[in-house]
Design an enzyme around this catalytic site. Structure first.
Site, short mmCIF file in Angstrom:
data_model
loop_
_atom_site.label_atom_id
_atom_site.label_comp_id
_atom_site.label_asym_id
_atom_site.label_seq_id
_atom_site.Cartn_x
_atom_site.Cartn_y
_atom_site.Cartn_z
N LYS A 170 37.89 35.87 42.08
CA LYS A 170 36.98 34.82 41.60
C LYS A 170 36.56 35.23 40.20
O LYS A 170 35.63 35.99 40.00
CB LYS A 170 35.77 34.73 42.53
N GLY A 201 35.85 29.00 40.06
CA GLY A 201 34.75 28.30 40.74
C GLY A 201 33.42 28.92 40.37
O GLY A 201 33.36 29.92 39.66
N GLY A 257 29.84 30.87 40.95
CA GLY A 257 29.44 32.02 41.75
C GLY A 257 28.68 31.61 42.99
O GLY A 257 28.89 32.16 44.08
N VAL A 262 31.82 29.50 45.42
CA VAL A 262 33.05 30.26 45.69
C VAL A 262 32.75 31.76 45.81
O VAL A 262 33.17 32.42 46.77
CB VAL A 262 34.10 30.00 44.58
N GLY A 263 31.96 32.29 44.87
CA GLY A 263 31.63 33.73 44.91
C GLY A 263 30.88 34.08 46.18
O GLY A 263 31.20 35.04 46.89
N GLU A 292 29.67 47.07 39.79
CA GLU A 292 29.54 47.55 38.40
C GLU A 292 28.55 46.61 37.72
O GLU A 292 28.89 45.45 37.45
CB GLU A 292 30.90 47.49 37.68
N CYS A 320 28.14 46.05 28.91
CA CYS A 320 27.27 46.72 29.88
C CYS A 320 26.97 48.15 29.44
O CYS A 320 25.94 48.71 29.77
CB CYS A 320 27.95 46.72 31.24
N GLU A 338 17.99 44.34 30.25
CA GLU A 338 19.26 44.20 29.54
C GLU A 338 19.24 42.87 28.77
O GLU A 338 19.03 41.82 29.35
CB GLU A 338 20.40 44.20 30.56
P1 NAD Z 1 26.91 37.33 36.47
O1 NAD Z 1 26.37 38.32 37.43
O2 NAD Z 1 26.10 36.13 36.16
O3 NAD Z 1 28.32 36.77 37.01
C1 NAD Z 1 29.39 37.62 37.32
C2 NAD Z 1 30.33 36.91 38.29
O4 NAD Z 1 29.64 36.70 39.53
C3 NAD Z 1 30.78 35.53 37.82
O5 NAD Z 1 32.11 35.33 38.20
C4 NAD Z 1 29.86 34.60 38.59
O6 NAD Z 1 30.39 33.30 38.78
C5 NAD Z 1 29.74 35.34 39.91
N1 NAD Z 1 28.56 35.02 40.73
C6 NAD Z 1 27.38 34.49 40.31
N2 NAD Z 1 26.56 34.31 41.37
C7 NAD Z 1 27.22 34.77 42.47
C8 NAD Z 1 26.89 34.90 43.85
N3 NAD Z 1 25.70 34.52 44.31
N4 NAD Z 1 27.79 35.44 44.69
C9 NAD Z 1 28.99 35.86 44.23
N5 NAD Z 1 29.37 35.76 42.93
C10 NAD Z 1 28.50 35.23 42.06
O7 NAD Z 1 27.29 38.15 35.17
P2 NAD Z 1 27.84 37.60 33.79
O8 NAD Z 1 26.72 36.90 33.09
O9 NAD Z 1 29.12 36.89 34.00
O10 NAD Z 1 28.18 38.99 33.03
C11 NAD Z 1 27.23 39.75 32.37
C12 NAD Z 1 26.70 40.86 33.25
O11 NAD Z 1 27.77 41.68 33.72
C13 NAD Z 1 25.77 41.81 32.51
O12 NAD Z 1 24.65 42.09 33.30
C14 NAD Z 1 26.60 43.07 32.33
O13 NAD Z 1 25.88 44.25 32.19
C15 NAD Z 1 27.43 43.06 33.56
N6 NAD Z 1 28.65 43.87 33.36
C16 NAD Z 1 28.75 45.10 33.97
C17 NAD Z 1 29.88 45.90 33.75
C18 NAD Z 1 30.04 47.26 34.40
O14 NAD Z 1 31.16 47.75 34.43
N7 NAD Z 1 29.00 47.88 34.92
C19 NAD Z 1 30.88 45.44 32.90
C20 NAD Z 1 30.74 44.20 32.29
C21 NAD Z 1 29.62 43.42 32.54
#
Ligand code: NAD
Length: 473
Positions: free
Chosen positions: A169, A200, A202, A205-206, A244, A278, A378
């Protein structure tokens, strides 16, 4: 305009059941460049069912067969590396250097997983027992927008090395980048159902993947808030989870670090991936004694050498934020910093002159206290905060005074830096700008995550040990 109309299930590009059309933007201009049809819960369930059907055969593959798959994936992804680079520039707006890094990282992750698998004992004797490392099962791989292609490939590579089947996803905001990866994966010719992909949201689908009883493990990269939601959703079925998550990494500048090398390093670490990283070093710690000189040099360097603009221009260090929402979030934090009483060393609200896309001004706060929200939360944009310390003990205390613990950076005397590294609460510590090591475990402590990815630690996370007693030796 590019329209993406399919999911990928059971080795086929299929029309999703979901009907929602989602606009894709070029963040450099703000213009709409495409549309993706989003899948829904039904599509997620179809993808999980396909992965479940493919699991028995995949789980029985030999190490040699998996190595062969990984080699085919690496070659197919390598052949599309330039196309991925273009998609990153257009849809995400990452500066050329970072876009190229992701385009190269995608094929390299299959190589790293193959290298890891080649040396990894899938069966071993422990005292009187035979222990077999078996694939955990169907895995859900969920990725964010800030290096979507790299995360898809990194997670899928280790899932395949372990003999798992996957449902991917990706970030809904990265559909053009996902499409390049998907075409490459398809060209590698793996058996149907080994990986399936649904674009899709989050929340449907997530969340459906995180809760489904046929999914044994989730590997998630994204925000800490969503990571916690995934743990809750997966609790009823006791899934294995690798998370992560976010970070607020410290960069400790020791007094003996030469300014001419440390200033560009602090800028590079803090503003990497336009600050949407991140692992960005966003809390910069300098000694009280050196603060004035350091701040003057940092301000001068940012104002004269850090170029914000077109990500295709090789001299650009900071591209646009990924979306209007992300742009507004960064603006809110800059406003908040001023309201909290921090002072702007450089930057501030608004766009840099002459730019109309989702660009922000590289910003540094000074006179910052460690309880301010701009230091605790963050921001995910090019916004740094300078904190001062009196001695080594206080530097360590400030660095550790955070709910995160993903990465930390130390610049200065080697022996002193190694001593400090041992005291930091962080999944990773980088001394004097050392290069990334893809086979070393990557992940965070505290609220930066759970578990590790990459190399033998990453592979173990997709495996379950089975102990057999009484096996013939
Ligand atoms: P996000 O958490 O909003 O979304 C990440 C993914 O999760 C997307 O595909 C989203 O559609 C999905 N998602 C959202 N709600 C969900 C749910 N309830 N259940 C399952 N899946 C769901 O993050 P973002 O805005 O896409 O990315 C930025 C964030 O990612 C920052 O906080 C950053 O620090 C973190 N990040 C961490 C690492 C690491 O390796 N630690 C690397 C890159 C980014």
């Amino acid at each position: 305009m590019r329209n993406i109309e399919h999911s990928y299930i059971d080795g086929q590009f299929v029309e999703p059941h979901g009907r929602e059309l989602f606009d894709l933007h070029n963040p450099t201009t703000g213009g709409v460049i495409g549309r993706v049809r989003l899948g829904d819960v039904e599509d997620a369930h179809a993808a999980i069912a396909a992965a479940k059907r493919a699991l028995p055969l995949m789980a029985r593959t030999t190490k040699a067969e998996r190595l062969h798959m990984l080699q085919a994936l690496e070659a197919a992804m390598q052949a599309r590396a330039d196309e991925l680079y273009e998609a990153m520039l257009e849809e995400y707006g990452a500066p050329a250097v970072f876009s190229r890094w992701v385009a190269d990282y995608a094929p390299a992750s299959f190589r790293a997983a193959a290298q890891t698998l080649a040396d990894f004992p899938l069966e071993q004797d422990i005292a009187s027992a035979r222990v077999a490392m078996e694939p955990v099962g169907v895995v859900g791989l969920i990725t964010p927008w800030n290096a979507n292609a790299a995360f898809i490939c990194g997670k899928l590579a280790y899932a395949i090395a372990a003999g798992c089947t996957s449902v991917i996803k990706p970030s809904e905001m990265s559909a053009l980048q996902t499409e390049v990866v998907l075409r490459a994966l398809h060209e590698a010719g793996l058996p149907a159902g080994v990986y399936n992909l649904v674009n899709g949201r989050g929340a449907d689908v997530g969340a459906a993947i995180a809760a489904h009883p046929d999914v044994a493990k989730i590997s998630f990269t994204g925000s800490t808030t969503v990571g916690k939601a995934i743990i809750r959703a997966s609790a009823d079925t006791l899934k294995r989870v690798t998370l992560e998550l976010g970070g607020k990494s410290p960069t400790i500048v020791l007094d003996d670090a030469a300014l001419e090398t440390v200033i560009p390093a602090v800028i590079g670490t803090g503003f990497m991936n336009s600050g949407q990283a991140c692992i960005a070093g966003t809390r910069v710690l300098v000694s009280e004694a050196r603060r004035e000189t350091f701040e003057a040099a940092l301000k001068a360097a940012i104002e004269t050498e850090v170029k914000v603009g077109d990500p295709r221009d090789p001299s650009t260090s900071i591209g646009p934020m990924v979306s209007q929402t992300q742009w507004e979030r960064v603006q809110r934090y800059i406003r908040l910093g001023v309201e909290e009483g921090a002072n702007l060393l450089t930057g501030g609200e608004g766009r840099p002159e002459g730019l109309t896309g989702y660009f922000v001004r590289p910003t540094v706060f000074t006179d910052v206290k460690n309880d301010m929200r701009i230091v605790r939360e963050e921001i995910f944009g090019p916004v740094l905060a300078i904190l001062t310390y009196r001695d080594e003990d206080e530097a360590v205390a400030i660095a550790n005074d955070t709910s995160y613990g993903l990465s930390a950076y130390i610049f200065g005397d080697q022996a002193k830096a190694e001593r400090i590294a041992a005291r930091l609460e962080s999944g990773r510590v980088v001394i004097n700008g050392a290069a990334h090591e893809p086979l070393a475990p990557f992940g965070g402590v505290k609220q930066s995550g759970l578990g590790r990815e990459g190399g033998p630690f990453g592979l173990s996370a997709y495996l379950e040990p089975k102990t057999v007693l009484g096996a013939r030796r």
